[in-house]
Design a protein around this motif. Structure first.
Motif, PDB file in Angstrom:
ATOM      1  N   GLY A   1     -20.598  19.080  30.638  1.00 19.78           N
ATOM      2  CA  GLY A   1     -19.772  19.826  31.538  1.00 19.78           C
ATOM      3  C   GLY A   1     -19.517  21.347  30.559  1.00 19.78           C
ATOM      4  O   GLY A   1     -19.873  22.354  31.141  1.00 19.78           O
ATOM      5  N   SER A   2     -20.000  21.089  29.801  1.00 18.22           N
ATOM      6  CA  SER A   2     -18.927  22.292  28.215  1.00 18.22           C
ATOM      7  C   SER A   2     -20.228  23.053  28.440  1.00 18.22           C
ATOM      8  O   SER A   2     -21.709  23.586  28.253  1.00 18.22           O
ATOM      9  CB  SER A   2     -19.286  21.900  26.660  1.00 18.22           C
ATOM     10  N   THR A   3     -19.692  24.609  27.799  1.00 13.68           N
ATOM     11  CA  THR A   3     -20.795  25.975  27.796  1.00 13.68           C
ATOM     12  C   THR A   3     -21.664  25.733  26.653  1.00 13.68           C
ATOM     13  O   THR A   3     -20.879  25.646  25.597  1.00 13.68           O
ATOM     14  CB  THR A   3     -20.412  26.711  28.538  1.00 13.68           C
ATOM     15  N   VAL A   4     -23.274  25.931  26.933  1.00 10.18           N
ATOM     16  CA  VAL A   4     -23.361  26.135  25.134  1.00 10.18           C
ATOM     17  C   VAL A   4     -24.214  27.244  25.226  1.00 10.18           C
ATOM     18  O   VAL A   4     -24.623  27.862  25.956  1.00 10.18           O
ATOM     19  CB  VAL A   4     -24.908  24.805  25.676  1.00 10.18           C
ATOM     20  N   THR A   5     -24.345  28.502  24.488  1.00 11.99           N
ATOM     21  CA  THR A   5     -24.257  29.733  24.690  1.00 11.99           C
ATOM     22  C   THR A   5     -25.668  29.583  23.458  1.00 11.99           C
ATOM     23  O   THR A   5     -25.704  29.369  22.529  1.00 11.99           O
ATOM     24  CB  THR A   5     -23.021  30.301  23.726  1.00 11.99           C
ATOM     25  N   MET A   6     -26.878  30.564  23.531  1.00 12.56           N
ATOM     26  CA  MET A   6     -27.599  30.712  23.308  1.00 12.56           C
ATOM     27  C   MET A   6     -27.583  32.042  22.685  1.00 12.56           C
ATOM     28  O   MET A   6     -27.402  33.223  23.430  1.00 12.56           O
ATOM     29  CB  MET A   6     -29.333  30.425  23.860  1.00 12.56           C
ATOM     30  N   ILE A   7     -27.623  32.878  21.654  1.00 10.38           N
ATOM     31  CA  ILE A   7     -27.907  34.126  20.901  1.00 10.38           C
ATOM     32  C   ILE A   7     -28.717  34.524  20.233  1.00 10.38           C
ATOM     33  O   ILE A   7     -29.937  33.271  20.172  1.00 10.38           O
ATOM     34  CB  ILE A   7     -26.561  33.875  19.330  1.00 10.38           C
ATOM     35  N   VAL A   8     -29.387  35.435  20.806  1.00 16.00           N
ATOM     36  CA  VAL A   8     -30.468  35.791  21.093  1.00 16.00           C
ATOM     37  C   VAL A   8     -30.428  37.224  20.232  1.00 16.00           C
ATOM     38  O   VAL A   8     -29.566  38.209  20.317  1.00 16.00           O
ATOM     39  CB  VAL A   8     -31.143  36.236  22.653  1.00 16.00           C
ATOM     40  N   SER A   9     -31.547  37.363  19.215  1.00 17.12           N
ATOM     41  CA  SER A   9     -31.135  38.721  18.347  1.00 17.12           C
ATOM     42  C   SER A   9     -32.363  39.515  19.175  1.00 17.12           C
ATOM     43  O   SER A   9     -32.748  40.221  20.069  1.00 17.12           O
ATOM     44  CB  SER A   9     -32.017  38.416  17.275  1.00 17.12           C
ATOM     45  N   THR A  10     -31.291  40.855  19.318  1.00 14.47           N
ATOM     46  CA  THR A  10     -32.154  42.430  19.618  1.00 14.47           C
ATOM     47  C   THR A  10     -32.480  43.059  18.298  1.00 14.47           C
ATOM     48  O   THR A  10     -32.886  44.307  18.129  1.00 14.47           O
ATOM     49  CB  THR A  10     -31.103  43.318  19.859  1.00 14.47           C
ATOM     50  N   GLY A  11     -32.531  42.229  16.800  1.00 18.07           N
ATOM     51  CA  GLY A  11     -33.203  42.877  15.787  1.00 18.07           C
ATOM     52  C   GLY A  11     -32.433  44.139  15.286  1.00 18.07           C
ATOM     53  O   GLY A  11     -30.986  43.605  15.483  1.00 18.07           O
ATOM     54  N   PRO A  12     -32.089  43.986  14.438  1.00 22.39           N
ATOM     55  CA  PRO A  12     -31.571  44.845  13.437  1.00 22.39           C
ATOM     56  C   PRO A  12     -31.010  45.782  13.927  1.00 22.39           C
ATOM     57  O   PRO A  12     -31.336  46.276  15.037  1.00 22.39           O
ATOM     58  CB  PRO A  12     -32.062  45.967  12.043  1.00 22.39           C
ATOM     59  N   SER A  13     -29.161  45.638  13.869  1.00 25.85           N
ATOM     60  CA  SER A  13     -28.202  47.063  14.071  1.00 25.85           C
ATOM     61  C   SER A  13     -28.457  48.730  13.551  1.00 25.85           C
ATOM     62  O   SER A  13     -29.400  48.395  12.265  1.00 25.85           O
ATOM     63  CB  SER A  13     -27.256  46.758  14.086  1.00 25.85           C
ATOM     64  N   THR A  14     -28.260  49.357  14.461  1.00 24.55           N
ATOM     65  CA  THR A  14     -28.827  51.005  13.846  1.00 24.55           C
ATOM     66  C   THR A  14     -27.312  51.414  13.929  1.00 24.55           C
ATOM     67  O   THR A  14     -26.587  51.496  14.360  1.00 24.55           O
ATOM     68  CB  THR A  14     -29.631  51.675  15.190  1.00 24.55           C
ATOM     69  N   ILE A  15     -27.870  52.555  12.687  1.00 29.28           N
ATOM     70  CA  ILE A  15     -26.630  53.424  12.624  1.00 29.28           C
ATOM     71  C   ILE A  15     -26.628  54.820  12.408  1.00 29.28           C
ATOM     72  O   ILE A  15     -27.777  54.590  11.857  1.00 29.28           O
ATOM     73  CB  ILE A  15     -26.006  53.155  10.841  1.00 29.28           C
ATOM     74  N   PRO A  16     -25.814  56.348  12.276  1.00 26.49           N
ATOM     75  CA  PRO A  16     -26.567  57.509  12.967  1.00 26.49           C
ATOM     76  C   PRO A  16     -26.460  57.816  10.853  1.00 26.49           C
ATOM     77  O   PRO A  16     -25.502  57.599  10.235  1.00 26.49           O
ATOM     78  CB  PRO A  16     -25.707  58.025  13.264  1.00 26.49           C
ATOM     79  N   VAL A  17     -27.528  58.675  10.355  1.00 22.82           N
ATOM     80  CA  VAL A  17     -27.427  58.880   9.494  1.00 22.82           C
ATOM     81  C   VAL A  17     -26.843  59.707   8.821  1.00 22.82           C
ATOM     82  O   VAL A  17     -26.643  60.886   9.690  1.00 22.82           O
ATOM     83  CB  VAL A  17     -28.656  59.543   8.789  1.00 22.82           C
ATOM     84  N   PRO A  18     -24.911  60.426   8.140  1.00 20.86           N
ATOM     85  CA  PRO A  18     -23.982  61.207   8.099  1.00 20.86           C
ATOM     86  C   PRO A  18     -25.245  62.261   7.708  1.00 20.86           C
ATOM     87  O   PRO A  18     -25.705  62.592   6.957  1.00 20.86           O
ATOM     88  CB  PRO A  18     -23.565  60.578   7.203  1.00 20.86           C
ATOM     89  N   ASP A  19     -24.255  63.486   8.593  1.00 22.81           N
ATOM     90  CA  ASP A  19     -24.492  64.793   7.656  1.00 22.81           C
ATOM     91  C   ASP A  19     -24.222  65.236   6.544  1.00 22.81           C
ATOM     92  O   ASP A  19     -23.077  64.857   5.921  1.00 22.81           O
ATOM     93  CB  ASP A  19     -24.286  65.628   8.872  1.00 22.81           C
ATOM     94  N   VAL A  20     -24.386  65.156   5.261  1.00 20.12           N
ATOM     95  CA  VAL A  20     -24.271  65.496   4.129  1.00 20.12           C
ATOM     96  C   VAL A  20     -24.659  66.701   3.384  1.00 20.12           C
ATOM     97  O   VAL A  20     -24.503  66.897   2.435  1.00 20.12           O
ATOM     98  CB  VAL A  20     -24.706  64.050   2.890  1.00 20.12           C
ATOM     99  N   VAL A  21     -25.502  67.293   4.239  1.00 21.17           N
ATOM    100  CA  VAL A  21     -25.963  68.620   3.466  1.00 21.17           C
ATOM    101  C   VAL A  21     -25.422  69.970   3.992  1.00 21.17           C
ATOM    102  O   VAL A  21     -23.615  69.336   3.937  1.00 21.17           O
ATOM    103  CB  VAL A  21     -26.496  69.401   4.751  1.00 21.17           C
ATOM    104  N   GLY A  22     -25.030  69.779   2.114  1.00 24.85           N
ATOM    105  CA  GLY A  22     -23.563  71.299   1.791  1.00 24.85           C
ATOM    106  C   GLY A  22     -23.330  70.697   0.696  1.00 24.85           C
ATOM    107  O   GLY A  22     -22.313  71.245  -0.163  1.00 24.85           O
TER     108      GLY A  22
END
Length: 212
Positions: A51-72
Motif C-alpha cells: 500500500g506504500s506509494t511509489v513515485t515515478m519522477i519524469v524529466s522535463t528536460g533542462p531547466s531554463t533561466i532568463p539571460v540577465p540584462d548586462v547591457v551598459g
C-alpha cells in the motif's frame, strides 16, 4: 495518447500489480531527456510496506533561466554576473561612437531569453569610437572647415600663419595631413592665411573750426 501518458499507464499497472500505489512527478534534468524516467522514489529494490506509494519522477528536460540584462555594464562585471548564473561567456569587441569603451553594447541571446544553464552568452563590448580618415581641409574657409570637421567627428583649431600669401583666411596647411587616420574626436590644427581685417578710418575733428 502521448508517450508520457503511456509511460504513466504502464508504471501504474506495474506498481499496482504488486499492491503499491503509483504516483508521478515531473522535474527538470540536465542529464535525462524530457519524457524519460529520472528515478523512482523509493528506488528500485527498496523494501516497502504493502500500500506504500511509489513515485515515478519524469524529466522535463533542462531547466531554463532568463539571460540577465548586462547591457551598459563593464565587460568584467557582465561576465561575472553571467557566470554566476551558470552561463558560459564569450566576448567580442566592436567600435561604437555611442557606447563608452569597455562597456557592453549587446548580448546574444538578448536579455530575458529563457535558456538552459550552461548556455553560451556572447558579449559585444565597445572598443570606443572607430578611427576616422582625416579629410582635406586645405583650401577651405573657417566655416567650411569647421562644418567638415564636425561631420567626420573631429575638432579643429585654427592658427593664423602670417607668412602665408594671399591674406584671405583660407586653410593653407593642416596637421595631421589629409588621408591619415585619427581617433574620433581628436584635434586637427589648421593653418590659415592671414585674415583680412575690416579697414577703419580715424577722423580728426577741429572743434574750434566747428565753433566758428
Amino acid at each position: 495518447m502521448s508517450v508520457l501518458d503511456q509511460l504513466r499507464g504502464h508504471f501504474r499497472i506495474t506498481i499496482e500489480a504488486v499492491g503499491l500505489v503509483a504516483a508521478t512527478e515531473e522535474q527538470p534534468s540536465a542529464d535525462v531527456e524530457a519524457g524519460l524516467v529520472v528515478e523512482t522514489s523509493p528506488s528500485a529494490g527498496t523494501e516497502v510496506d504493502p500500500g506504500s506509494t511509489v513515485t515515478m519522477i519524469v524529466s522535463t528536460g533542462p531547466s531554463t533561466i532568463p539571460v540577465p540584462d548586462v547591457v551598459g555594464q563593464s565587460a568584467a562585471d557582465a561576465q561575472a554576473a553571467l557566470e554566476g548564473e551558470g552561463f558560459v561567456v564569450t566576448t567580442t569587441e566592436q567600435a561604437s561612437d555611442d557606447v563608452e569603451e569597455g562597456l557592453v553594447i549587446s548580448t546574444n541571446p538578448v536579455a530575458g531569453t529563457e535558456v538552459a544553464p550552461g548556455t553560451t552568452v556572447g558579449l559585444t563590448v565597445s572598443s570606443g569610437p572607430e578611427d576616422v580618415v582625416v579629410p582635406e581641409f586645405v583650401g577651405l574657409t573657417i566655416d567650411q572647415a569647421t562644418t567638415l570637421a564636425e561631420e567626420v567627428g573631429l575638432t579643429i583649431t585654427f592658427v593664423e600663419d602670417p607668412d602665408a600669401p594671399d591674406p584671405d583666411g583660407i586653410v593653407v596647411d593642416q596637421t595631421p595631413a589629409a588621408g591619415e587616420m585619427a581617433e574620433f574626436g581628436s584635434e586637427v590644427v589648421a593653418q590659415l592665411s592671414p585674415l583680412v581685417r575690416d579697414p577703419f578710418v580715424v577722423v580728426n575733428v577741429d572743434t574750434n573750426r566747428l565753433m566758428t
